[in-house]
Design an enzyme around this catalytic site. Structure first.
Site, mmCIF file in Angstrom:
data_model
loop_
_atom_site.group_PDB
_atom_site.id
_atom_site.type_symbol
_atom_site.label_atom_id
_atom_site.label_comp_id
_atom_site.label_asym_id
_atom_site.label_seq_id
_atom_site.Cartn_x
_atom_site.Cartn_y
_atom_site.Cartn_z
ATOM 1 N N LYS A 64 -34.337 -49.661 -87.421
ATOM 2 C CA LYS A 64 -32.874 -49.679 -87.338
ATOM 3 C C LYS A 64 -32.238 -50.365 -88.559
ATOM 4 O O LYS A 64 -32.895 -51.100 -89.291
ATOM 5 C CB LYS A 64 -32.456 -50.357 -86.027
ATOM 6 C CG LYS A 64 -32.797 -49.508 -84.790
ATOM 7 C CD LYS A 64 -32.307 -50.176 -83.515
ATOM 8 C CE LYS A 64 -32.513 -49.278 -82.300
ATOM 9 N NZ LYS A 64 -32.035 -49.934 -81.056
ATOM 10 N N THR B 111 -35.364 -54.528 -74.422
ATOM 11 C CA THR B 111 -34.138 -54.071 -75.096
ATOM 12 C C THR B 111 -33.304 -55.242 -75.613
ATOM 13 O O THR B 111 -32.843 -55.238 -76.757
ATOM 14 C CB THR B 111 -33.294 -53.248 -74.097
ATOM 15 O OG1 THR B 111 -34.106 -52.183 -73.582
ATOM 16 C CG2 THR B 111 -32.049 -52.699 -74.751
ATOM 17 N N HIS C 282 -36.142 -48.708 -82.680
ATOM 18 C CA HIS C 282 -36.098 -47.839 -81.512
ATOM 19 C C HIS C 282 -37.501 -47.319 -81.252
ATOM 20 O O HIS C 282 -38.216 -46.974 -82.191
ATOM 21 C CB HIS C 282 -35.172 -46.643 -81.752
ATOM 22 C CG HIS C 282 -35.321 -45.579 -80.700
ATOM 23 N ND1 HIS C 282 -34.674 -45.652 -79.487
ATOM 24 C CD2 HIS C 282 -36.096 -44.468 -80.652
ATOM 25 C CE1 HIS C 282 -35.043 -44.614 -78.747
ATOM 26 N NE2 HIS C 282 -35.898 -43.876 -79.427
ATOM 27 N N ASN D 239 -31.576 -54.965 -82.419
ATOM 28 C CA ASN D 239 -32.942 -55.123 -81.917
ATOM 29 C C ASN D 239 -33.989 -54.375 -82.753
ATOM 30 O O ASN D 239 -35.065 -54.025 -82.253
ATOM 31 C CB ASN D 239 -33.026 -54.801 -80.418
ATOM 32 C CG ASN D 239 -32.593 -53.388 -80.090
ATOM 33 O OD1 ASN D 239 -32.328 -52.587 -80.990
ATOM 34 N ND2 ASN D 239 -32.536 -53.068 -78.816
HETATM 35 P P1 DAT Z 1 -34.141 -49.247 -75.476
HETATM 36 O O1 DAT Z 1 -33.692 -49.170 -76.935
HETATM 37 O O2 DAT Z 1 -34.939 -50.484 -75.212
HETATM 38 O O3 DAT Z 1 -34.831 -47.972 -75.010
HETATM 39 P P2 DAT Z 1 -31.804 -48.329 -74.017
HETATM 40 O O4 DAT Z 1 -32.340 -46.944 -74.202
HETATM 41 O O5 DAT Z 1 -31.411 -48.760 -72.639
HETATM 42 O O6 DAT Z 1 -32.827 -49.424 -74.593
HETATM 43 O O7 DAT Z 1 -30.523 -48.543 -74.938
HETATM 44 C C1 DAT Z 1 -30.505 -48.046 -76.262
HETATM 45 C C2 DAT Z 1 -29.874 -49.093 -77.160
HETATM 46 O O8 DAT Z 1 -28.557 -49.401 -76.717
HETATM 47 C C3 DAT Z 1 -30.590 -50.427 -77.178
HETATM 48 O O9 DAT Z 1 -31.684 -50.460 -78.068
HETATM 49 C C4 DAT Z 1 -29.495 -51.372 -77.608
HETATM 50 C C5 DAT Z 1 -28.265 -50.772 -76.951
HETATM 51 N N1 DAT Z 1 -28.008 -51.432 -75.669
HETATM 52 C C6 DAT Z 1 -28.637 -51.218 -74.483
HETATM 53 N N2 DAT Z 1 -28.154 -51.999 -73.522
HETATM 54 C C7 DAT Z 1 -27.162 -52.739 -74.094
HETATM 55 C C8 DAT Z 1 -26.257 -53.745 -73.632
HETATM 56 N N3 DAT Z 1 -26.266 -54.141 -72.355
HETATM 57 N N4 DAT Z 1 -25.395 -54.285 -74.533
HETATM 58 C C9 DAT Z 1 -25.373 -53.890 -75.815
HETATM 59 N N5 DAT Z 1 -26.190 -52.944 -76.330
HETATM 60 C C10 DAT Z 1 -27.070 -52.382 -75.478
HETATM 61 MG MG MG Z 2 -34.183 -46.051 -74.600
#
Ligand code: DAT
Ligand code: MG
Length: 151
Positions: A11, A100, A128, A125
């Site tokens: 990222k 996440t 991805h 974070n």
């Molecule tokens: P991951 O990237 O662990 O698969 P996800 O698919 O639920 O997580 O969400 C995609 C991205 O969205 C994640 O890397 C960061 C952002 N995100 C998720 N939940 C969030 C939250 N509660 N507040 C801010 N950003 C968030």
């Molecule tokens: Mg995801």
């Protein structure tokens, strides 16, 4: 047990902080095999397709800006996209990546080591990784052509 492919994106926060090498080093030590790697200019359309399942989330618009490098002044919205392959690669890579929320991620994971939440509440974070088999198949197809996967 199955041989799987999974999509990774380094990222824009990692790009800007020059963490690309460190992140790839962690991935390499996982024992999984790199089978795809390229820089991609992330269009608005690609970003929205990639995260389409999250379109109703309150953080969605900022997530699109983040993945397009707009918070980190990344030239041409570029991002390094990777595909790794191996036995149970999807869950194996996710374990290495961590939770996440970077504050909840185990400190030994990639997100736990290098991630942060900005004072504006943006999750930075670092990486991805596809979350499950369905997402992995869709995401690898979205980001890579068949002839760009060298297995
Ligand atoms: P991951 O990237 O662990 O698969 P996800 O698919 O639920 O997580 O969400 C995609 C991205 O969205 C994640 O890397 C960061 C952002 N995100 C998720 N939940 C969030 C939250 N509660 N507040 C801010 N950003 C968030
Ligand atoms: Mg995801």
């Amino acid at each position: 047990m199955a041989i799987e492919k999974t999509l990774l994106l380094i990222k824009p926060d990692a790009y800007r902080r020059r963490l690309t090498g460190l992140v790839i080093d962690r991935l390499e030590h996982s024992g999984f095999e790199m089978v795809g790697a390229k820089l991609v200019c992330v269009s608005e359309e690609l970003a929205r397709k990639h995260y389409e399942a999250l379109k109703d989330q309150p953080f969605f618009e900022n997530l699109i800006k983040y993945i397009r490098g707009e918070f980190h002044n990344v030239p041409n919205n570029k991002i390094l996209a990777l595909v790794y392959k191996g036995e149970d690669a999807i869950s194996g890579i996710r374990k290495l990546v961590g939770k996440t929320n970077p504050e909840e991620a185990d400190p030994e994971t990639i997100r736990g080591s290098f991630g942060r939440i900005t004072t504006a509440g943006q999750f930075e974070n670092v990486i991805h990784a596809s979350g499950n088999r369905e997402d992995a198949e869709r995401e690898v197809r979205l980001w890579f052509n068949d002839d760009e996967i060298i297995g």
